[in-house]
Write an enzyme that holds these catalytic residues in place. Sequence first.
Site, PDB file in Angstrom:
ATOM      1  N   GLU A  74       0.626   3.628  -6.428  1.00 34.60           N
ATOM      2  CA  GLU A  74       0.893   2.409  -5.695  1.00 34.60           C
ATOM      3  C   GLU A  74       1.759   2.696  -4.532  1.00 34.60           C
ATOM      4  O   GLU A  74       1.664   2.285  -3.601  1.00 34.60           O
ATOM      5  CB  GLU A  74       1.368   1.187  -6.555  1.00 34.60           C
ATOM      6  N   ASP A  96      -3.968   8.681  -5.025  1.00 29.44           N
ATOM      7  CA  ASP A  96      -3.953   9.578  -6.266  1.00 29.44           C
ATOM      8  C   ASP A  96      -3.312  10.938  -6.012  1.00 29.44           C
ATOM      9  O   ASP A  96      -2.576  11.563  -6.719  1.00 29.44           O
ATOM     10  CB  ASP A  96      -5.446  10.076  -6.689  1.00 29.44           C
TER      11      ASP A  96
HETATM   12 ZN   LIG Z   1      -5.079   2.173  -5.602  1.00 30.63          ZN
END
Ligand SMILES: [Zn+2]
Length: 421
Positions: A285, A365
């Site tokens: 996030e 990611d």
């Molecule tokens: Zn995301």
Amino acid sequence: MDQAIVTIFLALFAVQFAVEFGLNELNLRYVAASVHTKAVPELFRGKIDSQSYQRSIDYTLTNGRFHRWSEVYSSAILLIVLFSGLIGLVDRWSAQLASSVSLGSYGQGIIFCFAIGLIITLTALPTELYATFAIEAKFGFNKTTLGIFLSDKLKGLFLSALLGVPFLFVVLWLMDIMGWSWWLWAFVFVSAFQLLMIVIFPTFIAPWFNKFEPLKEGELRERILALADQVGFKTSGIFSMDGSRRSAHSNAYFTGIGKAKRIVLFDTLIEQMTTTEGLAVLAHEMGHYKLKHIRRMLLVQAAFLFGGLYVLSLLVAYPPFFAAFGLDPSNHGALVLFSLVSGPFTFYLAPVMNRLSRQHEYEADRFAAKTLHDGKPMEQALVNLTVKNLSNLTPHPWYSAYHYSHPTAVERIDAIRHLPA
Ligand SMILES: [Zn+2]
């Protein structure tokens, strides 16, 4: 000319329906076929037991079969609203109501917009109720009561009146007095309004629906604070939310801009994950924040808004557009008609936006893996999320390319494994 407009609309409407209905059928067959092969995707072997895998397939098939009917139903409703004469009737009725309580033409416009909005909202209720209280409940996800469901709807209605009335008033006023350039002014106003919403949503609106609390003391919190420090994210913006009030699905999201930015972890996610996995989700996030994903999305949306308002400015001045749907020309009529008929003209933009969003997920990611100097925690978090949420491991590639705002867990894990060391 009216007839030509109706024909073009219906032809494109049929294309959209065929594409969306067809993709759903394709996906259903593709997923159903994996029941027979019993092949868990390689990356998930040993990570998901056969019972959970079977359940995830059942869940996907149940949703897909229901979607078949809900798609037919919502398409039928839209055609009825557009072609039964209902929209013209509501317009005349709004004019009468507005004049009986001495509201001017803006008042009439606002009543009309809300009346049509209410019709659409009410007719969507049966499918929402079934999805929540039949399907979600059957798979053990639903935690909403009818009371919470109805109070959510009432709050939503109140909120749309509170924000929608002044919003519509300004837009109708700009259309009325600004001459040909109204759409440029409207672009500035709507953009500013959206920015305002992004700022006030996390702090003033979301708390009406959920409780937000700073993360509880403990190892997760300690490690998150250290991570936030490392990344340069203000830790006052990290919250846990009582998502479990409505659903057992787990999630996390990043929202807001400037001082109003926040990372929100659902309580369900915190419960389901190990500390290391939770930290990976948080790092992901923070990646969205560091890589300025919200800003990029906003710019693309602003470009769409600019184009859309320009087209609307042409349609407002084109009487056959109104006549085609049995409406007298008016600014409010143009706003409502435009929002009702634009779907078949713009639906192919959704996969474009989803593609951008999927690219952002890969980037976040990668950010998480780099920040934690290890891709494993992110991988484990993805496996955990996918298994607990019964996410479809094997969507048809066309279906996911069109609908998915996130790559599948298999694709994401594969990408993490192939990161350059
Ligand atoms: Zn995301």
